[in-house]
Design an enzyme around this catalytic site. Sequence first.
Site, short mmCIF file in Angstrom:
data_model
loop_
_atom_site.label_atom_id
_atom_site.label_comp_id
_atom_site.label_asym_id
_atom_site.label_seq_id
_atom_site.Cartn_x
_atom_site.Cartn_y
_atom_site.Cartn_z
N ARG A 55 7.32 -10.58 5.73
CA ARG A 55 6.57 -10.87 7.30
C ARG A 55 7.34 -11.67 8.36
NH1 ARG A 55 0.29 -10.44 5.19
NH2 ARG A 55 0.53 -8.54 3.76
N HIS A 88 -8.33 -1.53 -1.34
CA HIS A 88 -7.12 -2.60 -1.27
C HIS A 88 -7.57 -3.87 -1.88
CE1 HIS A 88 -4.72 -0.17 1.54
NE2 HIS A 88 -6.14 0.25 1.87
N ASP A 102 -1.46 -8.13 -5.51
CA ASP A 102 -2.00 -7.20 -4.81
C ASP A 102 -2.53 -6.07 -6.01
OD1 ASP A 102 -2.58 -5.63 -2.61
OD2 ASP A 102 -0.48 -5.26 -2.14
N GLN A 107 1.92 -11.40 -2.93
CA GLN A 107 0.55 -11.11 -3.23
C GLN A 107 0.18 -10.67 -4.56
OE1 GLN A 107 -0.81 -7.99 -0.31
NE2 GLN A 107 -1.89 -9.55 0.62
N HIS A 126 -4.54 -1.79 -5.91
CA HIS A 126 -5.00 -0.66 -5.26
C HIS A 126 -5.68 0.23 -6.21
CE1 HIS A 126 -1.85 -1.90 -2.31
NE2 HIS A 126 -2.79 -1.46 -1.34
N CYS A 129 0.68 -1.31 0.05
CA CYS A 129 0.08 0.09 0.07
C CYS A 129 0.86 1.24 0.13
CB CYS A 129 -0.94 0.03 1.26
SG CYS A 129 -1.64 -1.52 1.89
N LYS A 134 -15.32 -4.09 4.59
CA LYS A 134 -14.49 -4.78 3.79
C LYS A 134 -15.30 -6.20 3.54
CE LYS A 134 -12.09 -7.65 7.55
NZ LYS A 134 -10.98 -8.12 8.07
#
Length: 627
Positions: A363, A510, A383, A381, A385, A334, A464
């Site tokens: 992580r 996201h 991902d 990921q 946005h 992000c 979400k």
Amino acid sequence: MHVILPDSSELELPEGATGLDAAAAIGPKLAEQAVLVRSNGAVQDLRLPLEEGQEIQILTTRDREDPDALHVLRHSTAHLLAEAVRKLYPGVKIAIGPPIENGFYYDFQFPESIAEDALERIEEEIRRELAEGRSWQREQISREEALERFAAEGEPYKVELVDTAEGEISLYTQGEFTDLCRGPHLQNSKPIKAVKLTGLAGAYWRGDESNTQLTRIYGTAFYSEEDLKAHLERLEEARKRDHRRLGVQLDLVHLSDHAPGMPFWHPKGMVVWNALEDLRRRENASRGYVEVKTPLLYDVETWKTSGHWEKFRDDMFLVPYGEERTLGMKPMNCPGHMLLFGSDLRSYRDLPLRYAESSTLHRNERAGTLHGLLRVQHVTQDDGHIFCSPDQIEEEIFGCLDYAKYVYDIFDMEARFELSTRPENKLGTDEEWDFTEGALRAALDRRDLEYELNEGDGAFYGPKIDLHMTDVLGRSWQMGTIQLDSQMPARFELTYMGPDNVEHTPYVVHRALFGSLERFIGILIEHYGGAFPVWLAPIQVRIVPVGEDHREASRALADKLSAYRVEVDDSDETVGKRIRNAELEKIPYVVVYGDRESENSLAVRKRGGERSSLSLDELLRELVAKV
Ligand SMILES: [Zn+2]
Ligand SMILES: [Zn+2]
């Protein structure tokens, strides 16, 4: 007093009546079979008094698949386990023993450590208790009395639990065993028809590594022998499909302590990986995403701005940089995407702006939580946005849901959607939340998706939708997530010029659909039992020449199939052995090429055992249809 039954009828009872009294008032059979009272989703011990006007449902031994009914059965069995262990191992200290998904456990401190083979003997003792029969008595006592009692019994863990317990102290006694317990419990042990102790593990007292390590005994129990049998078969099936085993057996991936929780992908594993990446990239392009790439490391100040520093610091890998600075490896994309959006002036005409990035995140997971590909420290990921204006939210969420449904359908997994709404510590006004939650609901309804509602479970910055899939063994996995956020863009002071010539803060969606690619592949390996559909299979066709004379024709055939992942196995093994190897590798098509074969007539063995004679054209047509 009155209570209300599931059919909405009222049942009159004397003041102070318990759940068991209610069952007895309906009928003696029900009273005998009753295991639990359920009231508005909460469970209540049969021995406890009911309240005026309470809606109740009485669960019985017939509700043998009901999770609450199984919980009370398994919790009661955990107490039988503790009784058995206390009898067999004088001096043992008992800690806690709750029911869990699919079973129960109890933690003990043994005077001398025990091995796996002790379980049989303990199980035998539980069977003896069951044959003798046990019933549970509940009592409520004062904290002082409880402390005295467990101190006298030499049970330090129970003393500590009483010390930190909130509310009333209740005890349950069966046979010669009394446990500190909130309950609920069965009336007696008759409903426990099948018990199995399933394993041993180390566990720290209260889950804290600085505390004593205890021995955890796992077990399970059922209302019938058949249910236990079916459960053990499912476990066996899951064991056979375990991605850690299959991943190595199929030469896809392995993990090593050289890089904890960070997979080594083998060439065949990379084929699966890239097939998923191709799918992602192709769909992203057709759905209006633009691909970007942002750095792996950022100054910690960036993480402070994004808010990750506050919440995620312990989960981040940090790298010293020069004398004074520290960089943090990104656990999420992000902030990079926020900085990218903010690197230029934006107008409402640029929106929606959909960034996609499949990059590696790190992580720092606590030791002991890593699990094959399902929990890694190195997370890739898929991902995305999406920066948008308020009036675009519904359409963008709709697009994400449509995309998710498209992706999950490809893998024949049933998708489930959960909408989480405003939590107590929310940022923003109720009006704002009415608007954003409304947009998510509208998108779900418009895409005609059923969803579960988790009230109060949203992130503090926005509602979400979590995406779950159910695999072939009926296990549910959380995969992706779609989250609406107005806070992070504000923290990064992002704006766009509106049609009104005023600067506005964009919303951000996201979203990740596979979730982590590592985990997704781990789940796929288990879902398919390693037998990937043709389009994902690392090798799609293997040709087995019968003799040396057939090698050349086999290679010519491979050339004609070169649009696919094809291999010729001309090793010195026997034909039978080479066919068997292909089966073990779960290759979808094996072509055996001998004297009788030609391009007009190929001996094709499909995965699963079906054999047929196909011409090359027919085989190609079949492949085209499956890839
Ligand atoms: Zn208990
Ligand atoms: Zn994000």
